[in-house]
Design a protein around this motif. Structure first.
Motif, mmCIF file in Angstrom:
data_model
loop_
_atom_site.group_PDB
_atom_site.id
_atom_site.type_symbol
_atom_site.label_atom_id
_atom_site.label_comp_id
_atom_site.label_asym_id
_atom_site.label_seq_id
_atom_site.Cartn_x
_atom_site.Cartn_y
_atom_site.Cartn_z
ATOM 1 N N VAL A 65 5.993 2.871 -8.638
ATOM 2 C CA VAL A 65 6.439 1.311 -8.841
ATOM 3 C C VAL A 65 7.284 0.833 -7.990
ATOM 4 C CG1 VAL A 65 6.990 -0.424 -10.524
ATOM 5 C CG2 VAL A 65 5.318 1.520 -11.185
ATOM 6 N N VAL A 110 5.933 0.435 -4.384
ATOM 7 C CA VAL A 110 4.861 -0.689 -4.106
ATOM 8 C C VAL A 110 5.548 -2.071 -4.246
ATOM 9 C CG1 VAL A 110 2.913 -1.754 -5.381
ATOM 10 C CG2 VAL A 110 3.133 0.713 -5.196
ATOM 11 N N LYS A 111 6.908 -2.115 -4.945
ATOM 12 C CA LYS A 111 7.467 -3.169 -5.002
ATOM 13 C C LYS A 111 8.326 -3.419 -3.932
ATOM 14 C CE LYS A 111 6.379 -5.105 -9.207
ATOM 15 N NZ LYS A 111 5.608 -5.781 -9.366
ATOM 16 N N ASN A 135 8.161 -1.913 -0.612
ATOM 17 C CA ASN A 135 7.366 -1.522 0.802
ATOM 18 C C ASN A 135 6.173 -2.624 0.764
ATOM 19 O OD1 ASN A 135 5.725 -0.038 2.640
ATOM 20 N ND2 ASN A 135 7.693 0.811 3.047
ATOM 21 N N THR A 136 6.451 -3.355 2.002
ATOM 22 C CA THR A 136 5.156 -4.163 2.309
ATOM 23 C C THR A 136 3.827 -3.500 2.389
ATOM 24 O OG1 THR A 136 5.684 -3.983 4.602
ATOM 25 C CG2 THR A 136 6.312 -5.999 3.255
ATOM 26 N N TYR A 153 2.774 -0.573 1.150
ATOM 27 C CA TYR A 153 2.175 -0.077 -0.024
ATOM 28 C C TYR A 153 1.566 -1.385 -1.069
ATOM 29 C CZ TYR A 153 4.248 4.300 0.877
ATOM 30 O OH TYR A 153 4.767 5.462 1.439
ATOM 31 N N ASP A 154 2.479 -2.273 -1.018
ATOM 32 C CA ASP A 154 1.933 -3.626 -1.471
ATOM 33 C C ASP A 154 0.694 -4.127 -0.984
ATOM 34 O OD1 ASP A 154 2.481 -5.584 -3.650
ATOM 35 O OD2 ASP A 154 3.384 -6.952 -1.967
ATOM 36 N N LEU A 155 0.621 -3.983 0.211
ATOM 37 C CA LEU A 155 -0.737 -4.632 1.073
ATOM 38 C C LEU A 155 -1.975 -3.533 0.464
ATOM 39 C CD1 LEU A 155 0.501 -5.223 4.632
ATOM 40 C CD2 LEU A 155 -0.437 -7.013 3.085
ATOM 41 N N PHE A 192 -2.031 -1.789 -1.993
ATOM 42 C CA PHE A 192 -2.213 -2.063 -3.526
ATOM 43 C C PHE A 192 -3.468 -3.303 -3.581
ATOM 44 C CE2 PHE A 192 -1.480 -3.485 -7.779
ATOM 45 C CZ PHE A 192 -1.688 -2.310 -8.525
ATOM 46 N N ASN A 193 -3.016 -4.361 -3.112
ATOM 47 C CA ASN A 193 -3.589 -5.588 -2.907
ATOM 48 C C ASN A 193 -5.203 -5.341 -2.516
ATOM 49 O OD1 ASN A 193 -1.979 -7.126 -4.274
ATOM 50 N ND2 ASN A 193 -0.857 -7.459 -2.450
ATOM 51 N N SER A 243 -1.523 7.854 0.623
ATOM 52 C CA SER A 243 -1.164 6.317 0.534
ATOM 53 C C SER A 243 -0.341 5.797 1.662
ATOM 54 C CB SER A 243 -0.319 6.081 -0.666
ATOM 55 O OG SER A 243 1.099 6.919 -0.662
ATOM 56 N N ALA A 288 4.691 -1.644 6.889
ATOM 57 C CA ALA A 288 3.281 -1.665 6.495
ATOM 58 C C ALA A 288 2.372 -0.743 7.194
ATOM 59 C CB ALA A 288 2.853 -3.148 6.896
#
Lengths: 168, 460
Positions: A28, A31-32, A34-35, A37-39, A41-42, B219, B356
């Protein structure tokens, strides 16, 4: 004698849950924080939605979604000509006009190798190359792009469409 | 036909891997099987094409592979007489705790998402359309590599069409089997990377640690994206990274099995993308090191000859049969240009540390390297791995420095494009280095010991 593992104790289960919570928290946090993992996830969510939206479409329709009208036009050439066809394409300048009427397909289609992929085994011969004398192929069809090409035909055409393909 | 054809290449790989390295654990052999099988499949198709057999007869390719599988199976069974130990195998493969199940669940989910995405969308990336996928389509249509794309009067090839043929031939193979997209080949390599990396990781850390690093690998955002596209980078990353890991372990443990399988993977890498030359140089150094320590000069000679034969065969085919030249946009004379180096270096740092692209992996790796500095003298196992990563990376940067470009903002962005995807080759090595570090081992061994104290005992 058969070997059996005893029933897990409550303590063991709690410890397992603690480690699980720790690992979950790490992900979690990643994801919060690092951009990337956030990307990702989206993207997973978007991908699911896209697949549901387009699941009834054919493979060619899905390719059209990714590649736009260039592919639609090349698909038209493909569907209306035999496999042995040699198709005369307009000069690059026809595709590069900046007005709205020509925005239907863009200059990507002037990339010989890229465009040829979608009509293969048919061959594309560009007018500019014919002028330069770099192609030995004799066209059997002409690609009509915004009415360009009708003047190449030796016979009259009653109904003219802005985008079409005609035999010589 | 589609699934059966792919399954035969898997069995072909299983047979070859058992022939080369029977002694390895089952998990490792499962990871190697498909990439080795598909590599051998491409080699077989190339030989058949040279012999004038149309590659459109895919049933013939599969029949030859089936015969070879049976011959190899009989040989392996007679030589090793393997006992069947499925129960102990399952116990070793599944050391159950909740966190491990959660992590493996994420790994399986990520591979599933990539597979679903890959099979859903057709090929659409430029590099593939004007490159190996076009060659594959032409091979599937005309039954030979010597096809209309390479017509000297009307050429339709790009630099990528001239890459060694392993990728294009396997893409053609799946088209001939009936698949609508070549993405399935890339997905196989992505999943195989995960299996192989997990198997390697379990040798240096606990199963929980191995699952954690495998999820970190799967990932990596940029790799996740490219694994469902028709890209040759994940394929090359498999052969280069896993080949180097096998050779690193061969040197570490004096293992013949690792040496053989590592050498085969590097040779197959040379048939995938030109950048593999960099990794084959590093691999050559490792094989030389192994040969000196084992006093077996033949190993390095055979490896060198195999590399030359594989690379040379494609170059000879390009020049002799297709009559095209695969000129790279490179200057082979070493020159000094401080401005160019400075511009390249700043772009390299920007891309390498872009969250990213690679998530937390590069940051984690750099942090572990710094934390390990006080213990460098005691790291007999991990220091050579760090050396491999450093030397390969420096050689790789040298290739980019020698490119015929000034790295100005308006010129081709080689670093943001080719280098960015080339870093896939390093990620498994970086993660293994992290997992093998004293810091990571301490954390994961503590967790496993803590859990083990209350583990229910086995009763009769």
């Amino acid at each position: 004698m058969k070997k059996l593992r005893g029933t897990p104790s409550a303590r063991y289960i709690v410890k397992n849950l603690v480690v699980l919570a720790g690992v979950f928290s790490v992900f979690v946090l990643l994801v919060k924080a690092n951009t990337g993992y956030d990307l990702l996830f989206n993207k997973l969510l978007q991908e699911r939605a896209a697949q549901q939206q387009y699941e009834d479409l054919s493979y060619d329709d899905r390719r059209e979604i990714k590649l736009g009208y260039n592919f639609t036009y090349l698909q038209l050439l493909r569907s209306r000509t035999p496999e042995t066809a040699v198709i005369l394409m307009p000069p690059d300048s026809v595709f590069r006009k900046p007005d709205g009427e020509h925005a239907f397909i863009d200059y990507w289609i002037t990339n010989r190798g890229w465009a040829s992929y979608f009509v293969y085994p048919r061959r594309l011969v560009y007018s500019d190359d014919l002028g330069a004398g770099s192609s030995h192929l004799r066209p059997t069809h002409v690609a009509i792009v915004h009415y360009w090409g009708y003047d190449k035909l030796a016979y009259p055409v009653d109904k003219k469409y802005p985008y079409d393909v005609m035999p010589f | 036909m589609e699934i059966a054809g792919l399954f035969i290449t898997f069995l072909f790989g299983v047979a070859i891997v058992n022939l080369l390295a029977y002694q390895l654990p089952v998990g490792e052999k499962m990871g190697y099987a498909w990439p080795v099988g598909l590599g051998a499949n491409a080699l077989l198709m190339f030989v058949l094409d040279l012999c004038g057999v149309s590659l459109r007869h895919v049933a013939l390719v599969l029949a030859i592979e089936l015969v070879l599988i049976m011959v190899l199976a009989v040989y392996i069974l007679r030589r090793y007489r393997p006992p069947v130990q499925i129960k102990s195998l399952l116990e070793r493969l599944f050391p159950i705790n909740l966190a491990w199940i959660f992590l493996v669940g994420i790994a399986v989910f990520l591979v599933y998402v990539v597979t679903a995405r890959a099979l859903f969308w057709p090929v659409y990336i430029y590099d593939s359309i004007y490159g190996f996928d076009f060659v594959a389509k032409a091979v599937a249509q005309e039954g030979t590599l010597h096809n209309a794309i390479f017509d000297p009067q009307h050429p339709l090839y790009s630099l990528r069409s001239l890459y060694p043929p392993l990728v294009a031939l396997n893409f053609a193979f799946v088209y001939l089997l009936g698949f609508e997209t070549s993405h399935v080949v890339v997905v196989i390599f992505y999943a195989s990377l995960a299996v192989s990396l997990y198997a390697f990781l379990t040798r240096v850390t606990t199963h929980l640690g191995a699952a954690f690093y495998t999820v970190l690998f799967l990932s990596v955002p940029e790799l996740f994206n490219f694994a469902s596209l028709s890209s040759s980078n994940p394929i090359c990353a498999y052969y280069c990274a896993v080949g180097l890991l096998a050779l690193w372990r061969a040197v570490d443990t004096s293992s013949h099995a690792d040496l053989r399988i590592g050498s085969v993977l590097i040779v197959l890498a040379l048939w995938t993308r030109p950048e593999a030359i960099v990794f084959s140089v590093v691999a050559g150094g490792l094989v030389l090191w192994w040969s000196i320590r084992q006093k077996r000069v033949w190993s390095v000679l055979i490896f060198g000859a195999a590399c030359l034969v594989f690379w040379g065969s494609w170059q000879a085919y390009l020049h002799g049969v297709l009559q095209v030249t695969g000129d790279q946009p490179m200057d082979f004379m070493l020159t000094w240009d401080a401005g160019k180096l400075s511009r390249m270096w700043s772009r390299v740092l920007e891309v390498t540390f872009h969250g990213a692209y690679y998530g937390a992996v590069v940051y984690l790796f750099v942090a572990i390297v710094f934390l390990n500095i006080p213990y460098f003298g005691k790291q007999r196992q991990t220091l050579p791995l760090l050396g491999i990563i450093a030397v390969a990376w420096l050689l790789y940067l040298l290739v980019f420095y020698q490119l015929d470009t000034d790295f100005m903002p308006d010129s081709t962005d080689w670093i943001g494009d080719a280098y960015r995807r080339g870093l896939f080759n390093f990620i498994p090595l970086m993660l293994l280095y992290c997992a093998a570090s004293i810091w990571s081992r301490t954390v994961f061994e503590f967790v496993e010991r803590w859990l083990a104290t209350d583990k229910p005992p086995v009763v009769e």
